[in-house]
Design a protein around this motif. Structure first.
Motif, PDB file in Angstrom:
ATOM      1  N   LEU A  85       0.839  -0.859   0.100  1.00 57.74           N
ATOM      2  CA  LEU A  85      -0.193   0.303   0.165  1.00 57.74           C
ATOM      3  C   LEU A  85       0.421   0.968   0.179  1.00 57.74           C
ATOM      4  CD1 LEU A  85      -2.634  -1.436   2.521  1.00 57.74           C
ATOM      5  CD2 LEU A  85      -3.069  -0.959   0.344  1.00 57.74           C
ATOM      6  N   ALA A  86       1.775   1.620   0.699  1.00 63.11           N
ATOM      7  CA  ALA A  86       2.603   2.414   1.014  1.00 63.11           C
ATOM      8  C   ALA A  86       3.084   2.988  -0.400  1.00 63.11           C
ATOM      9  CB  ALA A  86       3.650   2.289   1.857  1.00 63.11           C
ATOM     10  N   ARG A  87       3.215   1.821  -1.608  1.00 61.96           N
ATOM     11  CA  ARG A  87       4.624   1.878  -2.397  1.00 61.96           C
ATOM     12  C   ARG A  87       3.396   3.476  -3.273  1.00 61.96           C
ATOM     13  NH1 ARG A  87       5.881  -3.681  -4.994  1.00 61.96           N
ATOM     14  NH2 ARG A  87       7.180  -4.517  -2.641  1.00 61.96           N
ATOM     15  N   SER A  88       2.168   3.246  -2.947  1.00 63.39           N
ATOM     16  CA  SER A  88       1.501   5.050  -4.331  1.00 63.39           C
ATOM     17  C   SER A  88       0.626   4.860  -3.090  1.00 63.39           C
ATOM     18  CB  SER A  88       0.320   4.124  -4.869  1.00 63.39           C
ATOM     19  OG  SER A  88      -0.249   2.860  -4.708  1.00 63.39           O
ATOM     20  N   ARG A  89       0.291   5.247  -1.222  1.00 57.41           N
ATOM     21  CA  ARG A  89      -1.287   5.243  -1.301  1.00 57.41           C
ATOM     22  C   ARG A  89      -0.509   5.726  -0.139  1.00 57.41           C
ATOM     23  NH1 ARG A  89      -5.482   4.485  -3.776  1.00 57.41           N
ATOM     24  NH2 ARG A  89      -5.595   2.636  -5.017  1.00 57.41           N
ATOM     25  N   SER A  90      -1.244   7.179   1.185  1.00 59.40           N
ATOM     26  CA  SER A  90      -0.694   8.332   2.353  1.00 59.40           C
ATOM     27  C   SER A  90      -0.559   7.022   3.570  1.00 59.40           C
ATOM     28  CB  SER A  90      -1.526   8.593   2.348  1.00 59.40           C
ATOM     29  OG  SER A  90      -2.958   8.691   2.668  1.00 59.40           O
ATOM     30  N   LEU A  91       0.259   7.266   4.719  1.00 57.91           N
ATOM     31  CA  LEU A  91      -0.015   6.484   5.850  1.00 57.91           C
ATOM     32  C   LEU A  91      -0.870   6.474   6.126  1.00 57.91           C
ATOM     33  CD1 LEU A  91       1.982   5.738   7.847  1.00 57.91           C
ATOM     34  CD2 LEU A  91       1.629   8.428   9.083  1.00 57.91           C
ATOM     35  N   ALA A  92      -2.153   8.121   6.331  1.00 54.44           N
ATOM     36  CA  ALA A  92      -3.155   7.737   6.511  1.00 54.44           C
ATOM     37  C   ALA A  92      -3.783   5.878   6.156  1.00 54.44           C
ATOM     38  CB  ALA A  92      -4.016   8.439   6.190  1.00 54.44           C
ATOM     39  N   VAL A  93      -3.988   5.490   5.106  1.00 51.35           N
ATOM     40  CA  VAL A  93      -4.507   4.710   4.685  1.00 51.35           C
ATOM     41  C   VAL A  93      -3.731   3.447   4.613  1.00 51.35           C
ATOM     42  CG1 VAL A  93      -4.840   3.631   2.197  1.00 51.35           C
ATOM     43  CG2 VAL A  93      -5.491   6.033   2.654  1.00 51.35           C
ATOM     44  N   SER A  94      -2.205   3.320   5.055  1.00 50.88           N
ATOM     45  CA  SER A  94      -1.739   2.157   4.363  1.00 50.88           C
ATOM     46  C   SER A  94      -1.415   1.531   6.355  1.00 50.88           C
ATOM     47  CB  SER A  94      -0.037   2.070   4.357  1.00 50.88           C
ATOM     48  OG  SER A  94      -0.178   3.280   2.042  1.00 50.88           O
ATOM     49  N   LEU A  95      -1.138   2.362   7.375  1.00 49.83           N
ATOM     50  CA  LEU A  95      -1.028   2.212   8.525  1.00 49.83           C
ATOM     51  C   LEU A  95      -3.156   1.209   8.897  1.00 49.83           C
ATOM     52  CD1 LEU A  95       1.162   1.415  10.167  1.00 49.83           C
ATOM     53  CD2 LEU A  95       0.246   3.610  10.996  1.00 49.83           C
ATOM     54  N   PRO A  96      -3.559   1.738   8.786  1.00 50.31           N
ATOM     55  CA  PRO A  96      -4.887   1.342   9.406  1.00 50.31           C
ATOM     56  C   PRO A  96      -5.191   0.224   8.646  1.00 50.31           C
ATOM     57  CG  PRO A  96      -5.145   4.081   8.986  1.00 50.31           C
ATOM     58  CD  PRO A  96      -3.898   3.677   7.966  1.00 50.31           C
ATOM     59  N   LEU A  97      -4.737   0.193   7.078  1.00 52.83           N
ATOM     60  CA  LEU A  97      -5.100  -1.600   6.828  1.00 52.83           C
ATOM     61  C   LEU A  97      -4.402  -2.455   7.337  1.00 52.83           C
ATOM     62  CD1 LEU A  97      -6.255   0.193   3.171  1.00 52.83           C
ATOM     63  CD2 LEU A  97      -7.977  -1.262   4.722  1.00 52.83           C
ATOM     64  N   GLY A  98      -2.690  -2.101   7.435  1.00 48.07           N
ATOM     65  CA  GLY A  98      -2.029  -2.853   7.538  1.00 48.07           C
ATOM     66  C   GLY A  98      -2.460  -4.091   9.284  1.00 48.07           C
ATOM     67  N   LEU A  99      -2.620  -2.745   9.999  1.00 53.32           N
ATOM     68  CA  LEU A  99      -3.091  -2.860  11.145  1.00 53.32           C
ATOM     69  C   LEU A  99      -4.425  -3.484  11.209  1.00 53.32           C
ATOM     70  CD1 LEU A  99      -1.796   0.383  13.629  1.00 53.32           C
ATOM     71  CD2 LEU A  99      -0.604  -2.028  13.113  1.00 53.32           C
ATOM     72  N   LEU A 100      -4.910  -3.296  10.729  1.00 54.67           N
ATOM     73  CA  LEU A 100      -6.397  -4.546  10.481  1.00 54.67           C
ATOM     74  C   LEU A 100      -5.902  -5.459  10.270  1.00 54.67           C
ATOM     75  CD1 LEU A 100      -9.541  -4.976   9.993  1.00 54.67           C
ATOM     76  CD2 LEU A 100      -9.556  -4.092   7.955  1.00 54.67           C
ATOM     77  N   GLY A 101      -5.091  -6.255   8.654  1.00 53.19           N
ATOM     78  CA  GLY A 101      -4.578  -7.164   8.195  1.00 53.19           C
ATOM     79  C   GLY A 101      -4.410  -8.074   9.615  1.00 53.19           C
ATOM     80  N   TRP A 102      -3.590  -7.738   9.970  1.00 50.40           N
ATOM     81  CA  TRP A 102      -2.398  -7.626  11.649  1.00 50.40           C
ATOM     82  C   TRP A 102      -3.589  -8.436  12.390  1.00 50.40           C
ATOM     83  CZ3 TRP A 102      -2.644  -7.747  17.048  1.00 50.40           C
ATOM     84  CH2 TRP A 102      -1.214  -8.198  17.275  1.00 50.40           C
ATOM     85  N   ALA A 103      -5.001  -7.211  12.735  1.00 51.36           N
ATOM     86  CA  ALA A 103      -5.435  -8.119  14.131  1.00 51.36           C
ATOM     87  C   ALA A 103      -6.683  -9.293  13.704  1.00 51.36           C
ATOM     88  CB  ALA A 103      -6.448  -6.960  14.080  1.00 51.36           C
ATOM     89  N   VAL A 104      -7.009  -8.709  12.143  1.00 53.41           N
ATOM     90  CA  VAL A 104      -8.012 -10.073  11.671  1.00 53.41           C
ATOM     91  C   VAL A 104      -6.707 -11.622  11.575  1.00 53.41           C
ATOM     92  CG1 VAL A 104      -8.791 -11.260   9.666  1.00 53.41           C
ATOM     93  CG2 VAL A 104      -9.120  -9.017  10.072  1.00 53.41           C
ATOM     94  N   THR A 105      -5.872 -11.061  11.210  1.00 51.96           N
ATOM     95  CA  THR A 105      -4.960 -12.747  11.214  1.00 51.96           C
ATOM     96  C   THR A 105      -4.866 -12.966  12.884  1.00 51.96           C
ATOM     97  OG1 THR A 105      -4.319 -11.834   9.221  1.00 51.96           O
ATOM     98  CG2 THR A 105      -2.750 -13.865  10.481  1.00 51.96           C
TER      99      THR A 105
END
Length: 268
Positions: A85-105
């Motif tokens: 995500l960070a290659r083309s998206r902002s921090l505000a998008v990349s970090l919450p979605l990444g952490l959501l992936g961690w939490a779901v897993t």
């Protein structure tokens, strides 16, 4: 009178925060590969386990290690999602979605009572899937050279202090599996994302995170050793072996990268 437990608790948090802040400063002054190898040393997990070992016996540490090994796969998901995500998206998008992936897993992993063979097999499957995705078409990025801000060190200290406090309190209240899960929360990488993404850009931060995925592979033998060695050798010796495994993996990765770079340079 203040309960001695809380004085010791505060001392543990201050020591752990100092270790992590010092290590994260080194990350910012190195390139993506070296920075990732530093970031994936057990600079927050290690202190958390040391303090757990001071509070609990070796059987507790062995149980926590299996839980940490299982949730290591959630860290792989987080690093992969963020690096993409960070290659083309902002921090505000990349970090919450990444952490959501961690939490779901992590939530899915927590539903299983893991044994060592099962946790190792899960890691091998997840990392085999995540590594090609994270490293594919990774753009060349400049070395990390970040200017400091006033809130950087307090933010890092607060993040790691919160993690260590959670691990210690969860361990006392809920047992080894919960403590093992808390110890592998992505506090260091999450803090680095908050600090690096706005200052060096998404692509450069993505390079650090993609390479960090390689470093996290070293946690598989490290946590397996901790689980196996803690009961017969004691927690202190087992933690030393686990640390040696992480350091050896990251050092070997750096050595191989250096050799490949020299070979590429020597080609006509």
């Amino acid at each position: 009178m203040i309960d001695p437990f809380w004085l010791l608790f505060a001392a543990k948090l201050a020591l752990a925060a100092g270790i992590v802040v010092a290590a994260s400063l080194l990350v910012e002054r190195s390139g993506p590969v070296l920075g990732a190898m530093i970031a994936t040393l057990p600079i927050s997990v290690g202190p958390a386990y040391v303090f757990l070992a001071l509070e609990h016996d070796s059987a507790f540490i062995a149980g926590s290690a299996v839980a940490s090994l299982a949730v290591n796969t959630a860290t792989a998901v987080f690093l992969t999602l963020y690096s993409l995500l960070a290659r083309s998206r902002s921090l505000a998008v990349s970090l919450p979605l990444g952490l959501l992936g961690w939490a779901v897993t992590a939530a899915l992993v927590s539903r299983v009572d893991w044994t060592l063979p099962g946790a190792v097999a899960l890691n091998l499957i997840v990392f085999a899937a995540c590594l090609p995705i994270a490293l594919r078409r990774l753009a060349a990025t400049p070395p990390v050279r970040a200017a400091g801000r006033r809130w950087d060190i307090p933010a890092r200290a607060a993040a790691v202090t919160g993690l260590i406090a959670a691990v210690l309190l969860i361990g006392r209240a809920l047992g080894p599996a919960a403590a093992g899960f808390a110890a592998l929360a992505p506090v260091v990488t999450g803090s680095l994302a908050l600090l690096l993404h706005p200052r060096i850009g998404g692509p450069a931060t993505a390079a650090v995170f993609a390479n960090a995925l390689i470093g996290m592979v070293g946690y598989i033998p490290a946590l397996a050793l901790l689980h196996l060695a803690a009961p017969p050798l004691g927690s202190a010796a087992a933690l030393g072996l686990a640390l040696a495994a992480c350091v050896a993996w990251n050092a070997g990765t750096l050595a191989l990268r250096g050799r490949d770079r020299k070979a590429a340079t020597a080609r006509p």
